[in-house]
Scaffold this motif. Structure first.
Motif, PDB file in Angstrom:
ATOM      1  N   UNK A 153       0.823  -1.208   0.000  1.00  0.00           N
ATOM      2  CA  UNK A 153       0.000   0.000   0.000  1.00  0.00           C
ATOM      3  C   UNK A 153       0.856   1.257   0.000  1.00  0.00           C
ATOM      4  N   UNK A 156      -0.709   4.341  -1.711  1.00  0.00           N
ATOM      5  CA  UNK A 156      -1.725   4.992  -0.892  1.00  0.00           C
ATOM      6  C   UNK A 156      -1.039   5.866   0.172  1.00  0.00           C
TER       7      UNK A 156
ATOM      8  N   UNK D 131      -0.415  17.823  -8.868  1.00  0.00           N
ATOM      9  CA  UNK D 131      -1.407  16.834  -8.450  1.00  0.00           C
ATOM     10  C   UNK D 131      -2.115  16.274  -9.674  1.00  0.00           C
ATOM     11  N   UNK D 138       0.432   4.085 -10.901  1.00  0.00           N
ATOM     12  CA  UNK D 138      -0.054   3.465  -9.658  1.00  0.00           C
ATOM     13  C   UNK D 138      -0.463   4.483  -8.595  1.00  0.00           C
ATOM     14  N   UNK D 139       0.187   5.674  -8.579  1.00  0.00           N
ATOM     15  CA  UNK D 139      -0.220   6.701  -7.613  1.00  0.00           C
ATOM     16  C   UNK D 139      -1.655   7.127  -7.908  1.00  0.00           C
ATOM     17  N   UNK D 142      -4.040   4.525  -6.700  1.00  0.00           N
ATOM     18  CA  UNK D 142      -4.155   4.590  -5.242  1.00  0.00           C
ATOM     19  C   UNK D 142      -5.059   5.749  -4.837  1.00  0.00           C
ATOM     20  N   UNK D 143      -4.813   6.942  -5.460  1.00  0.00           N
ATOM     21  CA  UNK D 143      -5.607   8.127  -5.139  1.00  0.00           C
ATOM     22  C   UNK D 143      -7.084   7.869  -5.434  1.00  0.00           C
ATOM     23  N   UNK D 146      -8.603   5.547  -2.827  1.00  0.00           N
ATOM     24  CA  UNK D 146      -8.863   6.191  -1.533  1.00  0.00           C
ATOM     25  C   UNK D 146     -10.085   7.099  -1.622  1.00  0.00           C
ATOM     26  N   UNK D 150     -13.567   6.709   0.441  1.00  0.00           N
ATOM     27  CA  UNK D 150     -14.074   7.758   1.336  1.00  0.00           C
ATOM     28  C   UNK D 150     -15.461   8.207   0.879  1.00  0.00           C
ATOM     29  N   UNK D 152     -17.686   6.568  -0.740  1.00  0.00           N
ATOM     30  CA  UNK D 152     -18.688   5.532  -0.483  1.00  0.00           C
ATOM     31  C   UNK D 152     -19.202   5.611   0.962  1.00  0.00           C
ATOM     32  N   UNK D 238     -12.617   5.216   8.224  1.00  0.00           N
ATOM     33  CA  UNK D 238     -11.578   5.179   7.183  1.00  0.00           C
ATOM     34  C   UNK D 238     -11.012   3.766   7.061  1.00  0.00           C
ATOM     35  N   UNK D 242     -11.327   1.597   3.714  1.00  0.00           N
ATOM     36  CA  UNK D 242     -10.125   1.202   2.957  1.00  0.00           C
ATOM     37  C   UNK D 242     -10.035  -0.321   2.891  1.00  0.00           C
ATOM     38  N   UNK D 246      -9.667  -2.293  -0.466  1.00  0.00           N
ATOM     39  CA  UNK D 246      -8.489  -3.122  -0.770  1.00  0.00           C
ATOM     40  C   UNK D 246      -8.915  -4.543  -1.128  1.00  0.00           C
ATOM     41  N   UNK D 249     -10.144  -4.539  -4.594  1.00  0.00           N
ATOM     42  CA  UNK D 249      -8.938  -4.379  -5.378  1.00  0.00           C
ATOM     43  C   UNK D 249      -8.283  -5.744  -5.607  1.00  0.00           C
TER      44      UNK D 249
END
Lengths: 260, 260, 260, 260
Positions: A153, A156, D131, D138-139, D142-143, D146, D150, D152, D238, D242, D246, D249
């Motif tokens: 992770x 993240x 940003x 992959x960033x 991940x973003x 997340x 959140x 959801x 959180x 997550x 995950x 994922x």
């Protein structure tokens, strides 16, 4: 007979040569001495204690020095059991290997340290060796599991760290504009305001700097409240990553016990 | 008739002899009195209150003493219902058993305590007995579940604790080198710097010590930011361990309701 | 025609009579006015602002009073649409029902409040009504889910709370013995030491009290470090309970979409 | 030849035109310069550093200005590769597009900034562009994960935030009544008491305000203890959200590798 003794010592001192579970008695002893010597050196920095027990520390330091020198000599001798450290060029390779260098510098700084120096950081580095020793048994499995879970992770966590940095800089910038007139010492520049921002967003809150203007307190309130979110993010990611890892762990153990 | 009364009292005072769910009325009463007597003794340490209500405390203490003495006498008497405490040697064995000794010392210190002493720690130890009493019903199930979940992840927690110790010592060492010239009182030795490190990494941040040099603030910022990670680690492990335990819990309940 | 208007107003003002999703326009308006009036009353307690804008507050308070009075009158009138509030005895039942009483007291204290009183707590209680209004739609589903998840793990939370209380009392007792000689003002009794214990274990750390003796700092360090565990426990339980609840939630949604 | 060069520059400067994974070398360079220029401007606000290195900052600012001006010119030129920015009206549309306006204002404020102004907020806004650039690889995944997780659970977070607000206001109101007589400066109005409430419930605890009366400390203790619950709530949500994300994922990755 000498060769036999070298082999037995090798099995005692080389972590991987020890075939039984856990650490060998020799390495347990050395690890304990390293920890005790680090604790001793930490306490020794306190002058009020050092002045009273100066002779005690002198003697224990000599004992630590003797133990570490003998250990180094033994490691040097038994290194020959490994093919890569055989012969003179092999021993040179042994001496310049990173763990041996740390050991050597620890001994040398120890020698200087008795004279009253502060160069003992290398003794703390020897603690890393214990971490290496710890790579055995269930602790090792736990460490590997945690590292794997965190690495899986990492993106993240990078996103969270990036967001945190952004919010820290923006908050410090706002507080710099808002508070610098009232408190030029504490908020007179963005780097100064960053010190406040870090104390606030980590909820450490030393209390050496805090806003005194109404608008400053308003922004600081928003910052402090959003701090909860920023701390909850990595905690939540860790929790979810570990949860994932533990489930895989359990499933693997179940599969193994079912003979799959 | 005496034997019949002893049996009924035994069922009231012995936790395991009580066949109905929950605690027996006698044990609920005793537990309540223990809690009230502990609260009373806590408040009594405050001189401003003690001086005003000294007579009130004198009387209530006498009442507590009477209740605890009667309770001890009853427990001593009904102990004979258990084979292991039968006869004179059995009663001696009862007296020197740990919970009975705590009860006895609580009474004796109570007697001394009325004279104005502070030796009341044993009364607080009696609270442990309540914890033992609490090992019943759904609270017991919850406690067992939490302990099992934590024990299953003890190696992960050991790794985290080890890492935290390492980071604490390294941080304190760095701050000792960086800040000792500017603040010899607060950072003049590594043990002193450790006090700062603990206040920072636990995010307590009393504010009695904090760096004042620029480099010190820089390192303290890094330390404070990494503190979030160090706190998130055990929280994440707990969350994941409990999540695991609750899922097993649910599955078991579902299986039971499906008649598996 | 009157009856028709009453029916339309009833649908607007009675939360359950509104058939469309969300809140009716009338209730959205009233909720907004309640929030604004609470914010207004909060700001009004600040004398520096009240003195400057005293006329502004006077006028807005009159407007709030008018709106709330009209609202109460309408609610009183349309209550007749519900069989239980029909007739004179029904209207009496309406007046003495809890939400109506809160409304009435809010209006009366408002009337007194214009004269300069602080009795406005009842206006804040009206916020609870908004919470009741919020029991609709997805927010309601979320609230119910969270409450159910927490209730399902209430015994685990009780265990954690009990453990926290025990550790707080023991820590305060130890610090009382250790620090009372050095700091009689801050640690001269266990209740005083409890103030330190709570500031430390919650990691608030105001910094008004902290140990100054070496042994006191040692115990405080252990307390601060174990605080992380005590905070991690409920966080972990919440995380696991919510995780459990969210999974059931998802499964239910999936089952519904699969037509099961 | 000109057209060919424009195409190549377009591929270098337009984020979406770059076909290989990650960022183009040109955009990596620009991003690095933006970060460095923001760090530079942050440090420059510190007068003690600015005064010593004033010439250094003057030169580096000129270099930043040159780079950003050239970058803007190139982006303006290559914008023609996109149909929507073709022709004169297209270029006008390009200039008034939000990212271009930020770039332009950054350059203009830069020009003014050299003269000694503080209008550099727009340079920080350019970080937002990074940003946007980060929405790759992959960033980005991940973003997105997340944010989805959140979003959801947004209703659960709204419930928690609402509860927190309610508890903050009630706590501040109680402390206002309890402490205002003893500390009119710190608790003389509810807004003032809210500053204490936020410092306590976020566990920041600066220590500038804290209760001094016995009843005030009692309420503050309850507030501090319930703060743990209020912080644990969003952290738990959180973590659960997550964890959910995950698992989806992982399942998706497994399904993909199974060729489903």
């Amino acid at each position: 007979m000498f060769s036999n003794m070298r082999q037995r010592l090798f099995r005692q001192f080389d972590v991987e040569a020890w075939t039984q579970p856990g650490l060998s008695p020799a390495n347990i002893f050395i690890s304990a001495v390293v920890v005790i010597s680090v604790v001793s050196v930490i306490i020794e920095t306190e002058n009020s204690i050092r002045n009273i027990f100066s002779e005690f520390f002198y003697v224990t330091n000599l004992i630590f020095l003797a133990i570490f020198t003998v250990e180094y000599a033994i490691r040097f001798w038994v290194a020959g059991e490994r093919p890569e450290f055989l012969g003179i060029s092999g021993r040179v390779r042994f001496i310049i290997s990173v763990p041996s260098l740390i050991d050597l510098i620890a001994i040398v700084t120890f020698l200087i340290g008795i004279g009253g120096s502060d160069v003992f950081l290398f003794r703390i580095l020897r603690l890393l060796r214990i971490l290496k020793l710890a790579r055995l048994g269930p602790v090792s499995r736990a460490l590997k599991g945690l590292v794997t879970a965190i690495m899986e992770r990492r993106y993240e966590l990078v996103v969270t760290a990036g967001l945190a940095m952004f919010v820290l800089v923006i908050s410090a910038t706002i507080m710099y504009f808002v508070e610098r007139a009232a408190q030029p010492e504490a908020f007179g520049s963005i780097p100064r305001a960053l010190w406040w921002a870090i104390a606030t967003f980590t909820t450490v809150g030393y209390g050496d700097v805090y806003p005194i203007t109404v608008i400053g307190k308003l922004f600081a309130s928003i910052a402090a409240l959003s701090a909860i979110g920023l701390i909850a993010m990595p905690t939540g990611i860790f929790a979810a990553a570990f949860s994932d890892a533990f489930q895989k762990d359990r499933k693997q153990i179940e599969d193994e016990s079912n003979g799959v």
